[in-house]
Design an enzyme around this catalytic site. Structure first.
Site, PDB file in Angstrom:
ATOM      1  N   ASN A 272      17.472 -29.349  18.134  1.00 42.34           N
ATOM      2  CA  ASN A 272      17.331 -30.128  19.376  1.00 42.34           C
ATOM      3  C   ASN A 272      17.094 -29.246  20.606  1.00 42.34           C
ATOM      4  O   ASN A 272      16.600 -29.716  21.629  1.00 42.34           O
ATOM      5  CB  ASN A 272      18.556 -31.031  19.610  1.00 42.34           C
ATOM      6  CG  ASN A 272      18.703 -32.169  18.625  1.00 42.34           C
ATOM      7  OD1 ASN A 272      19.811 -32.611  18.343  1.00 42.34           O
ATOM      8  ND2 ASN A 272      17.602 -32.667  18.087  1.00 42.34           N
TER       9      ASN A 272
ATOM     10  N   ARG B  19      13.824 -42.087  27.624  1.00 38.12           N
ATOM     11  CA  ARG B  19      14.694 -41.667  26.507  1.00 38.12           C
ATOM     12  C   ARG B  19      16.111 -41.340  26.994  1.00 38.12           C
ATOM     13  O   ARG B  19      17.093 -41.549  26.287  1.00 38.12           O
ATOM     14  CB  ARG B  19      14.117 -40.412  25.837  1.00 38.12           C
ATOM     15  CG  ARG B  19      12.852 -40.614  25.040  1.00 38.12           C
ATOM     16  CD  ARG B  19      12.387 -39.287  24.449  1.00 38.12           C
ATOM     17  NE  ARG B  19      13.397 -38.712  23.575  1.00 38.12           N
ATOM     18  CZ  ARG B  19      13.576 -39.064  22.300  1.00 38.12           C
ATOM     19  NH1 ARG B  19      12.810 -39.956  21.752  1.00 38.12           N
ATOM     20  NH2 ARG B  19      14.529 -38.487  21.587  1.00 38.12           N
TER      21      ARG B  19
ATOM     22  N   ASP C 189      22.005 -41.323  15.483  1.00 35.06           N
ATOM     23  CA  ASP C 189      20.570 -41.209  15.758  1.00 35.06           C
ATOM     24  C   ASP C 189      20.019 -42.516  16.335  1.00 35.06           C
ATOM     25  O   ASP C 189      20.575 -43.589  16.100  1.00 35.06           O
ATOM     26  CB  ASP C 189      19.853 -40.847  14.447  1.00 35.06           C
ATOM     27  CG  ASP C 189      18.484 -40.241  14.697  1.00 35.06           C
ATOM     28  OD1 ASP C 189      18.180 -39.899  15.858  1.00 35.06           O
ATOM     29  OD2 ASP C 189      17.710 -40.116  13.730  1.00 35.06           O
TER      30      ASP C 189
HETATM   31  C1  IPE Z   1      19.874 -35.473  14.144  1.00 34.27           C
HETATM   32  O1  IPE Z   1      18.958 -36.282  14.783  1.00 34.27           O
HETATM   33  C2  IPE Z   1      20.649 -34.669  15.141  1.00 34.27           C
HETATM   34  C3  IPE Z   1      21.532 -35.421  16.032  1.00 34.27           C
HETATM   35  C4  IPE Z   1      21.797 -36.695  16.007  1.00 34.27           C
HETATM   36  C5  IPE Z   1      22.181 -34.598  17.026  1.00 34.27           C
HETATM   37  P1  IPE Z   1      17.455 -35.828  15.023  1.00 34.27           P
HETATM   38  O2  IPE Z   1      16.798 -36.970  15.718  1.00 34.27           O
HETATM   39  O3  IPE Z   1      17.412 -34.520  15.710  1.00 34.27           O
HETATM   40  O4  IPE Z   1      16.919 -35.650  13.545  1.00 34.27           O
HETATM   41  P2  IPE Z   1      15.452 -35.757  12.940  1.00 34.27           P
HETATM   42  O5  IPE Z   1      14.563 -34.885  13.764  1.00 34.27           O
HETATM   43  O6  IPE Z   1      15.026 -37.194  13.022  1.00 34.27           O
HETATM   44  O7  IPE Z   1      15.582 -35.319  11.518  1.00 34.27           O
HETATM   45  C1  IPE Z   2      19.976 -38.981  18.730  1.00 38.46           C
HETATM   46  O1  IPE Z   2      18.982 -39.787  19.246  1.00 38.46           O
HETATM   47  C2  IPE Z   2      20.604 -38.117  19.786  1.00 38.46           C
HETATM   48  C3  IPE Z   2      20.271 -36.684  19.716  1.00 38.46           C
HETATM   49  C4  IPE Z   2      19.494 -36.127  18.843  1.00 38.46           C
HETATM   50  C5  IPE Z   2      20.886 -35.854  20.692  1.00 38.46           C
HETATM   51  P1  IPE Z   2      17.461 -39.331  19.276  1.00 38.46           P
HETATM   52  O2  IPE Z   2      17.171 -38.769  20.629  1.00 38.46           O
HETATM   53  O3  IPE Z   2      17.135 -38.444  18.159  1.00 38.46           O
HETATM   54  O4  IPE Z   2      16.744 -40.733  19.115  1.00 38.46           O
HETATM   55  P2  IPE Z   2      15.386 -41.033  18.332  1.00 38.46           P
HETATM   56  O5  IPE Z   2      15.558 -40.518  16.946  1.00 38.46           O
HETATM   57  O6  IPE Z   2      14.294 -40.329  19.065  1.00 38.46           O
HETATM   58  O7  IPE Z   2      15.257 -42.526  18.384  1.00 38.46           O
HETATM   59 MG    MG Z   3      16.458 -38.815  16.285  1.00 37.88          MG
END
Ligand code: IPE
Ligand code: IPE
Ligand code: MG
Length: 245
Positions: free
Chosen positions: A66, A31, A18
């Site tokens: 997602n 992003r 994450d």
């Molecule tokens: C968890 O991260 C899923 C992945 C890394 C694929 P998210 O960013 O989706 O999780 P939340 O929304 O912070 O719980």
């Molecule tokens: C994790 O990074 C990757 C996926 C969920 C695919 P994020 O995109 O959730 O990154 P943050 O949480 O917004 O920083």
């Molecule tokens: Mg995230």
């Protein structure tokens, strides 16, 4: 690495990578730039895990939830996954890694699904490490899917409700035949599971670091392993009972 005990390594490491978005935001980037760096880091982490002697690594690449992100971001993530699969195929083969997936992969666009299936087939007999990609994965749906399958078996009289135990139920999860994760690593500080391996993580050791995924390097990985090696896993027993084994 001298302080790592090779006989006490976790067999199965699960990772929630994450923080790609925050990594990009900190640099005033889009992003998607964060996801590009995050994907590059998945490549390095997988090879390092194999060099360390980890036998199973499960990476949460894309969750059921997602799919609801902005279309532009979902598209970018799908293209990155496709690119990863094409570019890393030779490395996966060279390192004797078997690629598997957890999740509702039929929901993926065809251009990803084809590359995924190609790599899975090609690497099916590799033996050094299993690399599980959790894509289009959500643990609640995984549990529901297993429940539906078992309910159908009961209706068809191929199973009776009294026979449904933990071992049988586990056979209908995407992780059938795999040991439960010993260690979960979540980057970027969030203290939550986010619908990942809910059944399988009943006794997994949790390790959360504030480091954002694109910055999670070998030293960070070793820190997580070291932390794991200092834990006492009691599985509900007492400390004294463990000494008896
Ligand atoms: C968890 O991260 C899923 C992945 C890394 C694929 P998210 O960013 O989706 O999780 P939340 O929304 O912070 O719980
Ligand atoms: C994790 O990074 C990757 C996926 C969920 C695919 P994020 O995109 O959730 O990154 P943050 O949480 O917004 O920083
Ligand atoms: Mg995230």
């Amino acid at each position: 690495m001298a302080d790592i005990d090779p006989s006490g390594l976790p067999v199965h490491v699960a990772i929630i990578p994450d923080g790609n978005g925050r990594w990009a935001k900190n640099r005033s980037l889009n992003r998607i730039e964060g996801h590009v760096r995050g994907t590059a880091n998945v490549k390095d982490t997988v090879i390092f895990a194999k060099e360390l002697g980890i036998k199973v690594i499960t990476i949460y690449a894309f969750s059921d939830e997602n799919w609801s992100r902005p279309k532009e971001e979902v598209d970018a993530l799908m293209h990155l996954l496709q690119e990863y699969l094409i570019q890393e195929r030779p490395n996966i083969m060279k390192n004797n890694i078997r690629l598997c997936t957890l999740g509702d992969i039929e929901r993926l666009p065809l251009f990803v699904l084809e590359e995924l299936k190609k790599t899975m087939e090609l690497s099916a007999t590799n033996t050094e490490m299993i690399l599980n990609f959790a894509v289009s994965y959500g643990s609640r749906n995984e549990i529901l899917r297993a429940t539906q399958t078992i309910a159908k078996l009961c209706i068809e009289k191929k199973c009776i409700p009294e026979k449904i135990d933990q071992a049988l139920f586990s056979k209908y999860l995407y992780t059938k035949d795999l040991p439960d994760p010993d260690l979960l690593i979540r980057t970027s500080g969030e203290m939550r599971i986010s619908n990942f391996l809910l059944w399988q993580m009943a006794y997994t050791e949790l390790y959360v670091t504030d480091t954002l995924w694109p910055d999670f390097n070998k030293e960070e990985f070793l820190k997580a392993i070291r932390s794991y090696q200092h834990r006492e896993r009691r599985f509900g027993l007492t400390h004294e009972q463990l000494d008896e084994f």
